[in-house]
Design a protein around this motif. Structure first.
Motif, PDB file in Angstrom:
ATOM      1  N   PHE A  97       0.835  -1.203   0.000  1.00 12.29           N
ATOM      2  CA  PHE A  97       0.000   0.000   0.000  1.00 12.29           C
ATOM      3  C   PHE A  97       0.871   1.254   0.000  1.00 12.29           C
ATOM      4  O   PHE A  97       0.632   2.200  -0.754  1.00 12.29           O
ATOM      5  N   VAL A  98       1.900   1.262   0.843  1.00 13.48           N
ATOM      6  CA  VAL A  98       2.809   2.408   0.921  1.00 13.48           C
ATOM      7  C   VAL A  98       3.529   2.601  -0.413  1.00 13.48           C
ATOM      8  O   VAL A  98       3.642   3.731  -0.913  1.00 13.48           O
ATOM      9  N   LEU A 118       1.152   4.264  -2.901  1.00 13.59           N
ATOM     10  CA  LEU A 118       0.970   5.686  -2.616  1.00 13.59           C
ATOM     11  C   LEU A 118       2.207   6.491  -2.998  1.00 13.59           C
ATOM     12  O   LEU A 118       2.093   7.592  -3.549  1.00 13.59           O
ATOM     13  N   GLN A 119       3.382   5.956  -2.713  1.00 14.00           N
ATOM     14  CA  GLN A 119       4.617   6.645  -3.074  1.00 14.00           C
ATOM     15  C   GLN A 119       4.780   6.722  -4.590  1.00 14.00           C
ATOM     16  O   GLN A 119       5.250   7.731  -5.113  1.00 14.00           O
ATOM     17  N   LEU A 164       0.225  13.409  -2.596  1.00 15.94           N
ATOM     18  CA  LEU A 164      -0.314  13.509  -1.244  1.00 15.94           C
ATOM     19  C   LEU A 164       0.435  14.524  -0.378  1.00 15.94           C
ATOM     20  O   LEU A 164       0.243  14.567   0.833  1.00 15.94           O
ATOM     21  N   LEU A 205      -2.495  12.682   6.236  1.00 15.91           N
ATOM     22  CA  LEU A 205      -2.713  11.239   6.362  1.00 15.91           C
ATOM     23  C   LEU A 205      -2.658  10.849   7.835  1.00 15.91           C
ATOM     24  O   LEU A 205      -1.794  11.316   8.570  1.00 15.91           O
ATOM     25  N   LEU A 257       5.470   7.718   4.935  1.00 16.63           N
ATOM     26  CA  LEU A 257       4.572   8.653   4.245  1.00 16.63           C
ATOM     27  C   LEU A 257       4.439   9.993   4.960  1.00 16.63           C
ATOM     28  O   LEU A 257       3.618  10.832   4.577  1.00 16.63           O
TER      29      LEU A 257
END
Length: 87
Positions: free
Chosen positions: A18-19, A22-23, A28, A33, A52
Motif C-alpha cells: 500500500f505504501v 501511494l509513493q 499527497l 494522512l 509517508l
C-alpha cells in the motif's frame, strides 16, 4: 484533504505494498494522512506512517472481527450518546 487509513491485525500485511503504491502515484504532499490502528498492528502502522510522513492514532483495543465491527461499534456508541443528550 484528510485521509484516514484504518489498520488492524487482519490487514497489516498489506501495508508495505500500500505504501509503495501511494509513493509511486504521489500527490499527497498537501494531504493529512492518519493511520488508525489497533495495538496488534501498531508497529507496522508506525513504519508505514514514517514512510509517508503521516500521523498515527492507536486505539487501546483489538476489535474482534477487525474494522467493520469497530466501525459499527463506534457508530452505535455515537447514536447512543446522541440519544442520551436529547433526553
Amino acid at each position: 484533504m484528510n485521509i484516514a487509513i484504518p489498520v488492524s491485525n487482519h490487514d497489516k500485511h498489506l501495508l508495505p505494498t500500500f505504501v509503495k503504491v501511494l509513493q509511486h502515484f504521489g500527490g499527497l504532499e498537501e494531504a493529512n494522512l492518519c493511520f488508525f490502528t489497533t495495538p496488534s498492528a501498531k508497529a507496522e502502522a508506525h513504519e508505514a506512517a514514517a514512510a509517508l510522513n503521516a500521523a498515527v492514532h492507536t486505539f487501546e483495543v483489538d476489535f474482534a472481527g477487525g474494522w467493520p465491527v469497530a466501525s459499527a461499534a463506534a457508530l452505535a456508541a455515537c447514536r447512543s450518546a446522541r440519544a442520551r443528550a436529547r433526553s
